[in-house]
Design an enzyme around this catalytic site. Structure first.
Site, PDB file in Angstrom:
ATOM      1  N   ASP A   1       3.733   0.225  12.338  1.00 15.36           N
ATOM      2  CA  ASP A   1       2.468  -0.280  11.774  1.00 15.36           C
ATOM      3  C   ASP A   1       2.145  -1.686  12.265  1.00 15.36           C
ATOM      4  OD1 ASP A   1       2.925   1.310   8.514  1.00 15.36           O
ATOM      5  OD2 ASP A   1       2.319   2.087  10.462  1.00 15.36           O
TER       6      ASP A   1
ATOM      7  N   CYS B   1      -4.681  12.694  12.585  1.00 12.60           N
ATOM      8  CA  CYS B   1      -5.566  11.519  12.436  1.00 12.60           C
ATOM      9  C   CYS B   1      -5.533  10.754  13.763  1.00 12.60           C
ATOM     10  CB  CYS B   1      -5.124  10.670  11.265  1.00 12.60           C
ATOM     11  SG  CYS B   1      -3.627   9.761  11.618  1.00 12.60           S
TER      12      CYS B   1
ATOM     13  N   LYS C   1       0.842  -1.211   0.000  1.00 13.85           N
ATOM     14  CA  LYS C   1       0.000   0.000   0.000  1.00 13.85           C
ATOM     15  C   LYS C   1       0.869   1.251   0.000  1.00 13.85           C
ATOM     16  CE  LYS C   1      -1.764   1.582   4.016  1.00 13.85           C
ATOM     17  NZ  LYS C   1      -1.514   2.988   4.321  1.00 13.85           N
ATOM     18  N   ASN C   2       1.858   1.302   0.906  1.00 15.55           N
ATOM     19  CA  ASN C   2       2.620   2.548   1.075  1.00 15.55           C
ATOM     20  C   ASN C   2       3.615   2.815  -0.045  1.00 15.55           C
ATOM     21  OD1 ASN C   2       1.061   3.025   3.265  1.00 15.55           O
ATOM     22  ND2 ASN C   2       2.564   2.314   4.770  1.00 15.55           N
TER      23      ASN C   2
ATOM     24  N   ARG D   1      -9.331  -0.062   3.443  1.00 16.27           N
ATOM     25  CA  ARG D   1      -8.401   0.936   2.882  1.00 16.27           C
ATOM     26  C   ARG D   1      -7.019   0.349   2.660  1.00 16.27           C
ATOM     27  NH1 ARG D   1      -9.291   6.915   4.771  1.00 16.27           N
ATOM     28  NH2 ARG D   1      -7.624   6.977   3.255  1.00 16.27           N
TER      29      ARG D   1
ATOM     30  N   ARG E   1       0.782  14.406  13.119  1.00 17.42           N
ATOM     31  CA  ARG E   1       1.332  14.166  11.781  1.00 17.42           C
ATOM     32  C   ARG E   1       1.632  15.467  11.027  1.00 17.42           C
ATOM     33  NH1 ARG E   1      -1.291   8.905   9.339  1.00 17.42           N
ATOM     34  NH2 ARG E   1       0.813   8.701   8.493  1.00 17.42           N
TER      35      ARG E   1
HETATM   36  C1  EPZ Z   1       4.196   6.661   6.615  1.00 18.40           C
HETATM   37  O1  EPZ Z   1       3.526   7.746   7.231  1.00 18.40           O
HETATM   38  C2  EPZ Z   1       3.161   5.570   6.460  1.00 18.40           C
HETATM   39  N1  EPZ Z   1       2.083   6.037   5.577  1.00 18.40           N
HETATM   40  C3  EPZ Z   1       2.599   5.159   7.821  1.00 18.40           C
HETATM   41  O2  EPZ Z   1       1.748   4.044   7.613  1.00 18.40           O
HETATM   42  C4  EPZ Z   1       3.760   4.705   8.698  1.00 18.40           C
HETATM   43  O3  EPZ Z   1       3.253   4.424  10.003  1.00 18.40           O
HETATM   44  C5  EPZ Z   1       4.819   5.805   8.786  1.00 18.40           C
HETATM   45  O4  EPZ Z   1       5.250   6.163   7.456  1.00 18.40           O
HETATM   46  C6  EPZ Z   1       6.048   5.353   9.564  1.00 18.40           C
HETATM   47  O5  EPZ Z   1       6.606   4.232   8.963  1.00 18.40           O
HETATM   48  C7  EPZ Z   1       2.312   6.023   4.236  1.00 18.40           C
HETATM   49  O6  EPZ Z   1       3.375   5.660   3.776  1.00 18.40           O
HETATM   50  C8  EPZ Z   1       1.176   6.456   3.381  1.00 18.40           C
HETATM   51  P1  EPZ Z   1       6.565   9.724   8.878  1.00 18.40           P
HETATM   52  P2  EPZ Z   1       4.276   9.192   7.286  1.00 18.40           P
HETATM   53  O7  EPZ Z   1       6.600  11.010   8.138  1.00 18.40           O
HETATM   54  O8  EPZ Z   1       5.113   9.358   6.096  1.00 18.40           O
HETATM   55  C9  EPZ Z   1       6.929  12.963  12.330  1.00 18.40           C
HETATM   56  C10 EPZ Z   1      -0.207   2.784   7.729  1.00 18.40           C
HETATM   57  O9  EPZ Z   1      -0.796   2.256   8.681  1.00 18.40           O
HETATM   58  N2  EPZ Z   1       6.996  13.972  11.257  1.00 18.40           N
HETATM   59  O10 EPZ Z   1       7.674   8.741   8.714  1.00 18.40           O
HETATM   60  O11 EPZ Z   1       3.247  10.217   7.609  1.00 18.40           O
HETATM   61  C11 EPZ Z   1       5.568  12.298  12.441  1.00 18.40           C
HETATM   62  O12 EPZ Z   1       4.695  13.081  13.245  1.00 18.40           O
HETATM   63  C12 EPZ Z   1       0.336   4.175   7.875  1.00 18.40           C
HETATM   64  O13 EPZ Z   1       0.030   2.228   6.621  1.00 18.40           O
HETATM   65  C13 EPZ Z   1       7.268  15.294  11.574  1.00 18.40           C
HETATM   66  O14 EPZ Z   1       7.437  15.640  12.738  1.00 18.40           O
HETATM   67  O15 EPZ Z   1       5.204   8.971   8.577  1.00 18.40           O
HETATM   68  C14 EPZ Z   1       5.913  10.991  13.096  1.00 18.40           C
HETATM   69  O16 EPZ Z   1       6.018  11.200  14.488  1.00 18.40           O
HETATM   70  C15 EPZ Z   1       0.041   4.775   9.247  1.00 18.40           C
HETATM   71  N3  EPZ Z   1       7.344  16.209  10.563  1.00 18.40           N
HETATM   72  C16 EPZ Z   1       7.313  10.658  12.538  1.00 18.40           C
HETATM   73  O17 EPZ Z   1       7.817  11.876  12.012  1.00 18.40           O
HETATM   74  C17 EPZ Z   1       7.162  15.864   9.251  1.00 18.40           C
HETATM   75  O18 EPZ Z   1       7.254  16.742   8.368  1.00 18.40           O
HETATM   76  C18 EPZ Z   1       7.308   9.645  11.408  1.00 18.40           C
HETATM   77  O19 EPZ Z   1       6.380  10.062  10.446  1.00 18.40           O
HETATM   78  C19 EPZ Z   1       6.878  14.516   8.942  1.00 18.40           C
HETATM   79  C20 EPZ Z   1       6.809  13.591   9.958  1.00 18.40           C
END
Ligand code: EPZ
Length: 422
Positions: A309, A117, A22-23, A401, A122
């Site tokens: 995840d 969410c 998916k991702n 989803r 996020r």
């Molecule tokens: C991706 O989300 C995945 N979604 C998530 O999967 C997954 O849990 C996550 O990566 C971590 O592996 C998709 O790929 C569509 P991050 P993403 O940016 O990219 C902080 C699922 O269940 N952060 O790596 O949003 C953030 O708050 C979903 O399939 C900032 O602070 O995750 C978090 O604490 C849920 N500033 C950490 O980094 C930013 O600009 C990691 O988030 C971006 C992120």
């Protein structure tokens, strides 16, 4: 709306085949815009999130044909609308990848800010920081990100947080930037590598994906290509946990074993047998649990650490494991919304900040359960498969989803699960 009716107690046995990731799909489909001509994407999961993205691209003027066999043709040359509205982003937060893709291709984009969410705030400050470093003028007004760049120029970007989304979004814009871009402290997830491989298939020059430092030589003309995405390591891990939780014996086909090292290691630490093999064409993992899993401690970390995840499904397993354990959720600040639901099944869990302490119970008991997000839903299903009695899991639109044919795949390996329209 629909819910699952699950009667627990069956050992899962048999063979399950993993779908496309998916991702990876949610990033590669927007990335296809960068070619400006037809791309053929294969092995896409036919899940709701991919259908939402298909509709968004079509609304922007791209030609998109998504066939039930998981193949999607994307031809972006007709895109006339460079804005992604709030209702698009709120239906699919990953549509923010269109920001990097539109900037990289056209030099401008209007994308609504995604909200938080069920698992946390996020923020996307690191995405914005990276795009500004490439020379984009980014103004945020009325919840809309207005991004404009006469020209994008390669830059050195250090991510304050290891972020999958920021790493990918910056990569998509950087292929349209003159010169070299370096992304330091980059995310190393398999789907980050998959996006880089896809960009290189289109003629980009992206090196180092899968390490902390990614180098992109931008400004090259990209062309259409055919690309098959990787299998979904989170779906695979979910089935591995379900097999272990039910004392089962399941062969999980179409996996890339190195992507699953953290979950394999934890399951083996809990006394579950995980063996690897290949049938000459694709790799499989076999998960065999003939004893009640022992409690193990989990700390979620960016890849190759234990994936956030899988934290939620793993907590379901630990709720009925032998002994006490803890889970530290280091990635998202609110990813314990499944805990009250597990507690209603008799799970003994105490949450203190980002740590959940779990005392394994011999048995969980069935209940009527409500999923709050995709992976919480997976956790409740794992718990219901173990519990005595018949549970109902509501809000399964979250499951639709992110897991392709989930109840069909579970039923095929012996689960007593059926979808009931509310
Ligand atoms: C991706 O989300 C995945 N979604 C998530 O999967 C997954 O849990 C996550 O990566 C971590 O592996 C998709 O790929 C569509 P991050 P993403 O940016 O990219 C902080 C699922 O269940 N952060 O790596 O949003 C953030 O708050 C979903 O399939 C900032 O602070 O995750 C978090 O604490 C849920 N500033 C950490 O980094 C930013 O600009 C990691 O988030 C971006 C992120």
């Amino acid at each position: 709306m629909a819910h699952y009716e699950i009667t627990g107690g069956n050992r899962l046995e048999g063979v399950v085949t993993i779908s496309g990731a998916k991702n990876a799909a949610l990033a590669i489909i927007p990335a296809a815009i960068l070619a400006g001509e037809s791309c053929l994407l294969e092995n896409l999961p036919t899940i709701e999130d991919v259908h939402i993205l298909e509709k968004i691209l079509r609304k922007m003027g791209a030609e998109v044909d998504f066939t039930p066999d998981g193949t999607m043709r994307v031809d972006a040359h007709g895109i006339h609308d460079h804005s992604v509205t709030f209702d698009m982003v709120s239906s699919l937060r990953a549509s923010y990848y269109l920001l990097g893709a539109l900037l990289g291709r056209y030099g401008h984009a209007q994308v609504a800010l995604p909200g938080g969410c069920a698992i946390g705030q996020r923020p996307i400050d690191q995405h914005i920081k990276g795009l500004r470093a490439l020379g984009a003028d980014i103004q945020i007004e009325g919840g809309i990100i207005h991004a404009n760049a006469k020209r994008l120029t390669g830059a050195e970007i250090y991510l304050d947080v290891v972020s999958v989304g920021a790493t990918i979004n910056i990569m998509l814009a950087a292929v349209g930037a003159e010169g070299q871009t370096v992304i330091a402290n980059a995310a190393k997830e398999p789907h980050v590598v998959d996006v880089a491989n896809f960009l290189n298939m289109m003629g980009a020059n992206v090196k180092g994906a899968g390490t902390d430092v990614i180098r992109i030589q931008g400004g090259r003309k990209l062309r259409g290509c055919t690309y098959a995405i990787i299998p979904d390591q989170i779906e695979a891990g979910t089935f591995m946990i379900a097999a272990a939780a039910t004392g089962g014996d399941v062969v999980i086909n179409n996996v890339i074993p190195p992507h699953l090292e953290a979950i394999s290691a934890k399951l083996m630490e809990s006394g579950v047998r995980v063996t690897e093999g290949d049938d000459g064409r694709e790799f499989f993992l076999r998960v065999t649990a003939d004893v009640r899993p022992r409690a193990v401690n989990i700390k979620t970390l960016p890849y190759p650490g234990f994936p956030t995840d899988l934290q939620q499904p793993m907590m379901a397993l630990l709720s009925a494991a032998e002994g006490s354990s803890f889970i530290v959720e280091n990635i998202f600040e609110e990813r314990f919304n499944h805990v009250p639901e597990l507690q209603r099944m008799g799970a003994e869990i105490h949450v203190n900040g980002r740590t959940a302490f779990i005392q394994g119970r011999p048995k969980l008991s069935a209940a009527s359960l409500y999923a709050s997000d995709l992976r919480a839903g997976a956790a409740l299903i794992v718990a219901a498969l173990m519990a005595e009695g018949t549970s109902r899991v509501h809000n399964i639109h979250f499951i639709d989803r992110g897991y392709e044919f989930f109840e069909q795949k579970l039923r095929a390996i012996g689960a007593n699960i059926k979808r009931v329209e509310d």
